[in-house]
Scaffold this motif. Structure first.
Motif, PDB file in Angstrom:
ATOM      1  N   GLY A  44      -1.838  -4.232  -8.278  1.00  0.00           N
ATOM      2  CA  GLY A  44      -0.571  -3.641  -7.886  1.00  0.00           C
ATOM      3  C   GLY A  44       0.161  -3.036  -9.070  1.00  0.00           C
ATOM      4  N   ASN A  45       0.926  -1.995  -8.814  1.00  0.00           N
ATOM      5  CA  ASN A  45       1.548  -1.226  -9.874  1.00  0.00           C
ATOM      6  C   ASN A  45       2.487  -2.055 -10.743  1.00  0.00           C
ATOM      7  OD1 ASN A  45       1.213   1.390 -10.806  1.00  0.00           O
ATOM      8  ND2 ASN A  45       3.129   2.115  -9.923  1.00  0.00           N
ATOM      9  N   PHE A  46       3.163  -3.050 -10.155  1.00  0.00           N
ATOM     10  CA  PHE A  46       4.088  -3.870 -10.929  1.00  0.00           C
ATOM     11  C   PHE A  46       3.367  -4.588 -12.064  1.00  0.00           C
ATOM     12  CE2 PHE A  46       7.043  -7.266 -11.932  1.00  0.00           C
ATOM     13  CZ  PHE A  46       8.293  -6.696 -11.725  1.00  0.00           C
ATOM     14  N   HIS A  47       2.107  -4.926 -11.844  1.00  0.00           N
ATOM     15  CA  HIS A  47       1.313  -5.612 -12.868  1.00  0.00           C
ATOM     16  C   HIS A  47       0.897  -4.679 -14.007  1.00  0.00           C
ATOM     17  CE1 HIS A  47       0.895  -9.174 -10.320  1.00  0.00           C
ATOM     18  NE2 HIS A  47       0.477  -8.394  -9.337  1.00  0.00           N
ATOM     19  N   VAL A  48       0.914  -3.358 -13.749  1.00  0.00           N
ATOM     20  CA  VAL A  48       0.333  -2.397 -14.683  1.00  0.00           C
ATOM     21  C   VAL A  48       1.383  -1.566 -15.397  1.00  0.00           C
ATOM     22  CG1 VAL A  48      -1.199  -0.382 -14.859  1.00  0.00           C
ATOM     23  CG2 VAL A  48      -1.808  -2.285 -13.344  1.00  0.00           C
ATOM     24  N   GLU A  49       2.386  -1.063 -14.686  1.00  0.00           N
ATOM     25  CA  GLU A  49       3.296  -0.060 -15.243  1.00  0.00           C
ATOM     26  C   GLU A  49       4.038  -0.594 -16.465  1.00  0.00           C
ATOM     27  OE1 GLU A  49       5.912   1.023 -12.061  1.00  0.00           O
ATOM     28  OE2 GLU A  49       6.644  -1.018 -11.763  1.00  0.00           O
ATOM     29  N   GLY A  50       4.169   0.262 -17.451  1.00  0.00           N
ATOM     30  CA  GLY A  50       4.854  -0.088 -18.686  1.00  0.00           C
ATOM     31  C   GLY A  50       4.072  -0.992 -19.615  1.00  0.00           C
ATOM     32  N   GLY A  51       2.893  -1.445 -19.184  1.00  0.00           N
ATOM     33  CA  GLY A  51       2.121  -2.373 -20.010  1.00  0.00           C
ATOM     34  C   GLY A  51       2.786  -3.724 -20.183  1.00  0.00           C
TER      35      GLY A  51
END
Length: 327
Positions: A243-250
């Protein structure tokens, strides 16, 4: 012979889709790839260019907006492209997935080896409800190309109990269950925790601390699963979907990977809609590849709809956690 030809041609067909055709604009399958701000034509990438941009990474983290057709299409194409690149430079490739937990690895391995059918994989592997529409293409490609698939996540029931009982509850688990979650959880007040807390709109401090412990249980376990795999398979690379929350922004997975092995090079592929780009303040790392997609339908149209959904979700997550403490 027909089956053999289909297995040989599938990666070539997927890899040949280096650009998204213009005639799918306006559909939920349409995406635009960019190495810079997605609201300009500067820096736009073909799929081939995007693969080349992340090909030297040890781990490629591909964020997703769950059930978004364009993102799942891109995931399949990236996997095919990275498979071809890995063969060209003699680096092995593994697919790592949020959608299966460590407890499901034996079932997933049995399916990849042809010892069980898909119905058993879905049932006994606790596949997500949208497996057949969204994740089947990835697993089938991995099976046909003999790619390892890492069931990277922590089991949802155990994570729910962390959120309900707190991280100290993990110390009560028998060893075989404790090994299904990361050996250490990142519970410090780091940027990821700050982002998570800012996303909450209810609960007291203790409740929210337990919620974050559950959240980072996922990130720490997935990160540890990937780092452990690369420790056992040096020189290989991983494509991981989550999911994007786990990935975005590192801030989630990438930070947990770095804490375990800072030498690993991690690339970020992050999808976003126009509204998300305008509404969110960018924090952390810039994505290596931005994926511009159309928005999904509104989940709720008013506060009452959201409240009803949240009540049902909370009730479904209430568990008898004592059952997992049995040897």
């Amino acid at each position: 012979m027909t089956r053999l030809l289909s297995l040989l041609t599938l990666p070539l067909l997927l890899a040949a889709c280096t650009t998204v055709p213009d005639d799918d604009a306006g559909t939920l399958y349409h995406y635009r790839l960019s190495a810079s701000q997605p609201d300009t034509n500067q820096g736009e990438l073909t799929l081939t260019q995007a693969v080349e941009r992340v090909a030297d990474a040890d781990i490629v983290l591909v964020g997703e907006l769950h059930t978004h057709s364009a993102v799942h299409l891109l995931q399949a194409r990236l996997l095919a492209g990275l498979t071809n690149t890995s063969r060209a430079d003699s680096r092995g490739l593994a697919l790592s997935m949020e959608q299966f937990s460590r407890a499901d690895q034996p079932v997933l391995d049995a399916y990849l080896a042809g010892r069980i059918g898909e119905a058993a994989l879905i049932r006994d592997g606790n596949a997500w409800p949208n497996y057949q529409s969204d994740y089947r293409p990835l697993v089938e490609f991995a099976r046909q190309q003999h790619l390892p698939v890492i069931a990277a996540n922590a089991p949802k029931p155990l994570v729910s109990c962390v959120g309900q009982e707190g991280p100290a509850w993990l110390d009560k688990l028998p060893a075989h269950r404790r090994s299904q979650l990361a050996r250490e959880l990142t519970l410090t007040d780091d940027p990821y925790r700050q982002k998570f807390m800012a996303s909450l709109h209810h609960g007291d401090a203790d409740d929210n601390a337990r919620r974050f412990a559950a959240q980072t249980s996922w990130d720490d376990t997935m990160a540890e699963s990937m780092v452990d795999y690369l420790n056992s398979h040096p020189g290989q690379r991983i494509m991981h979907i989550a999911g994007n929350f786990h990935v975005e922004g590192g801030l989630g997975l990438a930070s947990r990977i770095a804490s375990r092995n800072p030498a690993l090079k991690v690339a970020l592929v992050v999808p976003e809609t126009e509204a998300q780009r305008d509404a969110h303040v960018t924090s952390g790392r810039t994505a290596d590849i931005r994926v511009r997609v159309s928005p999904l339908p509104e989940r709720w149209l008013n506060a009452d709809e959201m409240k009803q959904d949240m009540i049902a979700l909370h009730q479904s997550r209430s568990r008898d956690c004592s059952q997992w403490l049995q040897p």
